[in-house]
Design a protein around this motif. Structure first.
Motif, short mmCIF file in Angstrom:
data_model
loop_
_atom_site.label_atom_id
_atom_site.label_comp_id
_atom_site.label_asym_id
_atom_site.label_seq_id
_atom_site.Cartn_x
_atom_site.Cartn_y
_atom_site.Cartn_z
N ARG A 120 1.00 -1.25 0.04
CA ARG A 120 0.07 0.02 0.19
C ARG A 120 0.90 1.10 0.09
O ARG A 120 0.49 2.18 -0.50
N ASP A 147 -9.09 4.27 6.29
CA ASP A 147 -9.81 3.18 6.45
C ASP A 147 -11.43 3.66 6.94
O ASP A 147 -12.37 2.73 7.12
N HIS A 157 -13.12 4.77 4.52
CA HIS A 157 -13.69 4.38 3.52
C HIS A 157 -14.61 3.48 3.15
O HIS A 157 -14.67 2.32 3.92
N LEU A 202 -15.27 1.12 1.08
CA LEU A 202 -14.59 -0.09 0.57
C LEU A 202 -13.69 -0.91 1.56
O LEU A 202 -13.27 -1.79 1.44
N ASP A 203 -13.41 -0.16 2.68
CA ASP A 203 -12.52 -0.98 3.78
C ASP A 203 -12.80 -2.19 4.07
O ASP A 203 -14.13 -1.90 4.70
N PRO A 204 -12.23 -3.31 4.24
CA PRO A 204 -12.55 -4.29 5.00
C PRO A 204 -12.60 -4.37 6.42
O PRO A 204 -13.20 -5.28 7.00
N TYR A 244 -7.00 -0.15 4.47
CA TYR A 244 -6.77 -1.68 4.05
C TYR A 244 -7.47 -2.05 2.62
O TYR A 244 -7.28 -3.07 2.32
N GLU A 245 -7.84 -1.00 1.88
CA GLU A 245 -8.16 -1.23 0.57
C GLU A 245 -7.13 -0.68 -0.36
O GLU A 245 -7.06 0.69 -0.37
N ASP A 247 -7.82 0.89 -4.58
CA ASP A 247 -8.86 1.85 -4.81
C ASP A 247 -8.80 3.03 -3.84
O ASP A 247 -9.22 4.11 -4.21
N VAL A 248 -8.26 2.82 -2.68
CA VAL A 248 -8.54 4.08 -1.61
C VAL A 248 -7.06 4.48 -1.22
O VAL A 248 -6.90 5.57 -1.25
N ARG A 282 -5.61 -7.14 -10.86
CA ARG A 282 -6.85 -6.45 -10.78
C ARG A 282 -6.91 -5.06 -11.38
O ARG A 282 -5.85 -4.34 -11.57
N ASP A 316 -14.12 9.64 -6.54
CA ASP A 316 -15.09 8.46 -6.51
C ASP A 316 -16.37 8.89 -7.11
O ASP A 316 -17.37 8.22 -7.16
#
Length: 371
Positions: free
Chosen positions: A5, A236, A238, A240-242, A280-281, A284-285, A322, A330
């Protein structure tokens, strides 16, 4: 916390030309020495990290090492100490007047506490930088943490220190690690009001998040009158963050960085140290958010529709298999209602904001209902 990252962020900044802008210098950092590390951390903890770094089999869980969140690995001490060295060097440069802004997107390791590792963080670079700045002559330092998780480690270091204001805006500990950071956590007896926490409900989006930040941070930092503003930009938050449950966009994160930049100029003479943090994305982030942060600190923000360089997108495809985003946005329309628009008791975000304002504002001579 995969190092890729940081690699992708640096590559993106480089390919966007941010490192070549006038007035921007990329500087290296040496690992912080033991004296610097023990200005924040217990000596026995630093020794434990060094031992686990030399031989991961020596990791001791009593120090938070060798756990799922903080596994021991060869070279761990040197890697973590180098992050500290970078943030400290930038902080000292700010106090000495050698630069006005500094960014260390490798930093922001806000969970590390004096005596243990926690939440992917081994040494607390933000705290070490603040201590170094105080030793170099800064009288007051404000720290604003915008990570999805409560900035508990940095808060703990300065819990009893009235010279440091820590403000953390994060997802509530009722739904997220580390389970702390509520409105009634205000600092030690000799420094009441030096810690401020705004715990937001899971699901908070752009408008609520920015409303919360702007309803608390500028007022408190302005009243505190720091010599330096330190901000932590964990992305994080965001959608999309897991690991988190906030639904913030890159565009709102960019707007927050712009607001922190402006706040540094209005409240701290322009002296601004901006750090990374969680996130952690990794495609994209993280790279886009922190590239925006670097651009903001260089005094030339990137337009949201800026295309991502094709060589960078090809690299992502080759390394991770990917597709990467095509632009730096966004596509979110960032807008929020200021606190002066009125309080809605039926809104969970407004209730969280008001709880923090009522707990902390009077301790800084502020009116929680109107300031």
């Amino acid at each position: 916390m995969a190092p890729i990252r940081l690699d992708l962020t640096a590559r993106l900044c480089e390919q966007l030309g941010l490192f070549e802008r006038p007035g921007v210098r990329v500087v290296s950092a040496e690992p912080a020495d033991d004296e610097l590390l023990t200005s924040v951390h217990d000596e026995d903890y630093v020794r434990a990290v060094q031992a686990a770094s030399a031989d991961p089999r020596q990791a001791q869980e009593v120090f938070g090492l060798g756990t799922e969140d903080d596994p021991a690995f060869p070279g761990m001490h040197e890697a973590a100490a180098r992050i500290v060295g970078g943030s400290v060097d930038l902080g000292r440069a700010l106090v000495a007047g050698r630069t006005l802004h500094g960014v260390n997107f490798c930093g922001g390791m806000h969970h590390a506490k004096p005596g243990c590792a926690s939440g992917f963080c081994v040494y607390n670079d933000a705290a070490a930088a603040i201590v170094a700045m105080l030793r170099d002559g800064a009288e007051r330092v404000a720290y604003v943490d915008l990570d999805c998780h409560h900035g508990d480690g940095t808060e703990a270091v300065f819990w009893d220190d009235p010279r440091v204001l820590t403000v953390s805006v994060h997802e509530s500990g009722t739904t997220l690690f580390p389970g702390t950071g509520f409105a009634d956590e205000l600092g030690g007896a000799g420094a009441l009001g030096s810690a401020v926490n705004l715990a937001l409900p899971a699901g908070t989006g752009d408008a609520g998040w920015l409303r919360a930040v702007h309803a608390v941070v500028p007022q408190l930092v302005g009243a505190f009158r720091p010599d330096v503003l330190v901000t932590q930009h964990g992305c994080d938050t965001h959608a999309l963050d897991p690991l988190g449950h906030l639904v913030v966009s890159v565009d709102a994160q960019r707007a927050a960085a712009s607001s922190m930049h402006a706040l540094a100029h209005s409240a701290a003479g322009g002296r601004w140290l901006a750090l990374g943090g969680g996130g952690y994305e990794v495609v994209d982030v993280v790279p886009r958010t922190w590239a925006h942060l670097v651009a903001e600190a260089s005094q030339q923000p990137l337009p949201p529709q800026t295309p991502l360089p094709e060589p960078w997108r090809r690299h992502v495809l080759e390394v991770l298999g990917r597709e990467a985003p095509r632009t730096m946005t966004d596509g979110a329309q960032v807008a929020f209602a200021g606190w002066d628009s009125g309080y809605d008791p039926g809104d969970a975000v407004d209730r969280a904001i008001l709880a923090t304002r009522r707990a902390a504002f009077p301790l800084h001579g502020l009116d929680p209902d109107f300031d």
